[in-house]
Design an enzyme around this catalytic site. Structure first.
Site, PDB file in Angstrom:
ATOM      1  N   HIS A 459       1.081  -0.918   0.130  1.00 11.14           N
ATOM      2  CA  HIS A 459       0.170  -0.145   0.320  1.00 11.14           C
ATOM      3  C   HIS A 459       0.504   1.466  -0.068  1.00 11.14           C
ATOM      4  CE1 HIS A 459      -3.609   2.737   1.510  1.00 11.14           C
ATOM      5  NE2 HIS A 459      -2.517   3.400   1.148  1.00 11.14           N
ATOM      6  N   GLU A 460       1.612   0.864   0.738  1.00 12.01           N
ATOM      7  CA  GLU A 460       2.850   2.952   1.465  1.00 12.01           C
ATOM      8  C   GLU A 460       3.661   3.067  -0.397  1.00 12.01           C
ATOM      9  OE1 GLU A 460       2.134   4.414   3.203  1.00 12.01           O
ATOM     10  OE2 GLU A 460       0.834   3.512   4.224  1.00 12.01           O
TER      11      GLU A 460
END
Length: 670
Positions: A459-460
């Site tokens: 995600h990051e």
């Protein structure tokens, strides 16, 4: 020694020379940057020439480089490695920076010059630049009379101070709420590496021979799914949800009430019914009513799913369930019903391999970029790793920094931020950071990830690519400088590659034997995909609706009892569940109270997920992990930043507006 921040960094891509910097350097450089920026703005407003795009908008975009450079480096430390000196500086500098924003956007002479710019012959990005500046002037209160502007400045200064104090107390509160245990036997059920990490955390904290369970930012703590000792689970759960609201020096509830009151007054000053309407006015959502309608549509179905799951857990437990039992019996039922044991998966998810053979592998397959670790460059902490990212033709694209391990000086959660933003106007290339909070293993032991940590890793990095692929002219539009309810979209899309067969087979290998994750387990993971969605959606919506409840209040309606208000608000929204606390309770809801970043905007995650679910369908329908697909997503979406309307970028990419159905199907909410 001359302050290294006062001049452009000589390091590759403008990476700050962290090895040469002290706390005093940051303070001096930020203050110098504030003064220099005001001089640059005064030069714009003092010009006797008629306002043009070049002498006003372009001059504004070129201004503030010292301030931006020094503030980016400083606030990276505030979040990720804040010494006592850095925390003191944050308290000092935050109100100065807030006042500086008011000096700019309440400057009538500057507003008048922007209003006078002839945009008829400008290209689309340049015309949008002028429009966005004028919009921010209006949203910041340029239309207020002198008395109104002075009151607004006072409100903004106080909010800055309160938000800084909230963030610092929450960080200390998470540390002080860690659960100290005398005997490792109390950790029965935890994997051996987690027990070793708890022993190492205790030793580091001065408790040799004991075990320390440190907390993550959210309510639900990972260890609750494995701890066999029900009393230890209770103590851990109650330590988690009691943060910030138990009285004493780390209690934040009075700060919250004052922030909410001031935000409500600010909204009234600016002509809005409440702060939620003001916040949504700055996003892609058409209005606050549309946000409310979506949340209200999802909540009843989420609670129904959670209730059905609770019945299955109660049957497995054979005793009345308490909140600290949920994760433990959810894991037990998943093992028995689907033959999936998440703890047994961790040996296949070793951090370094997940980064290089998972996250980076997927990025190379989609976008042709490559990653080259730069051990000759130094970050702000020894744990920070630095990679140079190169385009397919070998030219440099930017730098990516990874800061993965938890520490006392780092706030909770996970995030991406930029040290240098891309801009063709300024000739800058991006330097971006991903920061996570993974427990550091004992020396010599591998870092084995949970599925949640693996998801966060991907995600990051989706945020990181949004920054790295930026190809805009003006720094104002770079990378993730998009509305809050759009920024989560690219990062959520990147999560789809975690279980994509080509990617999974490349990184998910046992850290000892090298054997791949068995296909039978992959299939069972897919079969069990919706198990737990009732809990996940309910805890998320609880936080999102709590956020909105706080921010629809009028100045005179602030409750005396914050926790009673919280309970009443959740019940009124139909999302209260005895066994499922909100993902963040008021006392540690950092997203909305440590600064205003997500205030009345925590709904953004699920709003963005509508676009994400559509995009996952598009990739799947068009062949998945291909260079052609990656190039389309990069060119039409990731590279655009805010240089055109983000929803227009989505329409061009997808060929139509987003529909809600893919999200409902994904979360089992049809």
């Amino acid at each position: 020694m001359t302050n290294p921040l006062l001049t452009s960094s000589p390091l590759p891509y403008g990476l700050p020379p962290f090895a040469l910097l002290s706390a005093g350097h940051y303070g001096e450089a930020v203050k110098a940057g504030l003064a220099e920026h005001l001089r640059e703005i005064k030069a714009i407003t003092a010009s006797e020439e008629a306002a043009t795009f070049e002498n006003t908008a372009l001059a504004m975009e070129r201004s503030g480089q010292l301030l931006n450079r020094s503030a980016a480096a400083f606030f990276t430390l505030v979040s990720a490695d804040a010494s006592p000196q850095i925390r003191e500086l944050e308290t000092e500098l935050s109100p100065l920076l807030s006042a500086h924003q008011d000096e700019i956007y309440l400057n009538r002479a500057l507003f008048d010059r922007f209003s006078a710019i002839d945009t008829d012959r400008l290209d689309a990005e340049s015309g949008r630049l002028v429009e966005e500046y004028l919009k921010e002037f209006r949203q910041s209160g340029i239309q207020l009379d002198d008395a109104g502007q002075e009151r607004l400045k006072a409100i903004n200064a106080e909010l800055s101070t309160l938000g800084t104090e909230f963030g610092q107390r929450v960080k200390e509160g998470m540390k002080s709420a860690s659960l100290l245990l005398d005997d490792a036997a109390e950790l029965a059920g935890l994997p051996a590496d987690d027990v070793a990490s708890a022993a190492e955390a205790a030793r580091t904290a001065g408790h040799e021979g004991k075990c320390l369970l440190t907390l993550i930012q959210s309510s639900n703590q990972p260890a609750l799914g494995a701890l066999q000792n029900r009393e230890v689970r209770r103590r851990l759960f109650e330590a988690s949800i009691g943060r910030g609201s138990a009285g004493g020096s780390l209690d934040v509830l009075d700060l919250v009430k004052e922030m909410v009151r001031l935000r409500a007054e600010k909204a009234t000053l600016l002509g809005f019914a409440n702060f939620a309407e003001l916040s949504v006015d700055q996003q892609t959502a058409p209005d606050f009513e549309a946000v409310q309608a979506m949340m209200n549509r999802l909540a009843p179905a989420a609670v129904r799913n959670a209730d059905a799951q609770a019945d299955a857990l109660a049957e497995a437990a054979a005793h009345p369930l308490e909140p600290w039992d949920w994760a433990y019996y959810a894991a037990k039922v998943r093992r028995e019903k689907y033959d999936v044991d998440e703890q047994a998966l961790r040996p296949y998810f070793e951090l370094d391999r997940a980064i290089t053979d998972g996250v980076f592998f997927a990025a190379t397959a989609l976008y042709g970029i490559t990653f080259h670790e730069r051990t000759d460059l130094q970050g702000y902490h020894p744990d920070v790793r630095i990679w140079e990212v190169r385009s397919e033709d070998g030219t440099g694209l930017g730098l990516f920094l990874g800061d993965y391990y938890a520490r006392d000086t780092k706030r909770g959660g996970a995030w991406m931020n930029s040290l240098v933003e891309q801009s063709a106007l300024l000739g800058t290339r991006p330097v971006v950071i991903n920061t996570l909070n993974i427990s550091k293993p004992a020396p010599g032991e591998p870092t084995l990830l949970t599925l949640d940590e693996l998801r966060t890793l991907f995600h990051e990095f989706g945020h990181a690519m949004h920054g790295l692929f930026s190809a805009v002219t003006y720094p104002r539009f770079a990378g993730t400088s998009v509305p809050r309810d759009f920024v989560e979209y690219p990062s959520q899309v990147n999560e789809m590659w975690i279980m994509w067969p080509e990617v999974l087979s490349n990184y998910a290998r046992h850290y000892v034997t090298g054997e791949p994750l068995p296909q039978s387990i992959v299939e069972r993971l897919e079969e069990s995909r919706l198990w737990g969605e009732g809990f996940a959606t309910t805890e998320y919506l609880g936080a999102a609706l709590l956020d909105l409840a706080w921010h629809v209040l009028e100045p005179g309606d602030i409750p005396d009892d914050a926790l009673a208000f919280e309970a009443k608000a959740l019940a009124a929204a139909g999302i209260a569940h005895r066994l499922i606390p909100p993902r963040y309770r008021t006392g540690y809801f950092q997203h909305i109270f440590a600064g205003a970043g997500y205030a009345a905007g925590y709904y953004s995650y699920i709003w963005s997920e509508v676009l994400d679910a559509e995009t996952v369908d598009w990739f799947t329908e068009n062949g998945g992990l291909t260079r052609a697909n990656g190039e389309r997503f990069r060119s039409e979406l990731l590279s655009r930043g805010n240089s055109r309307d983000p929803l227009e970028s989505f329409r061009i990419f997808r060929g139509r507006d987003a529909r809600l159905d893919p999200l409902l199907k994904r979360r089992g909410l049809e």
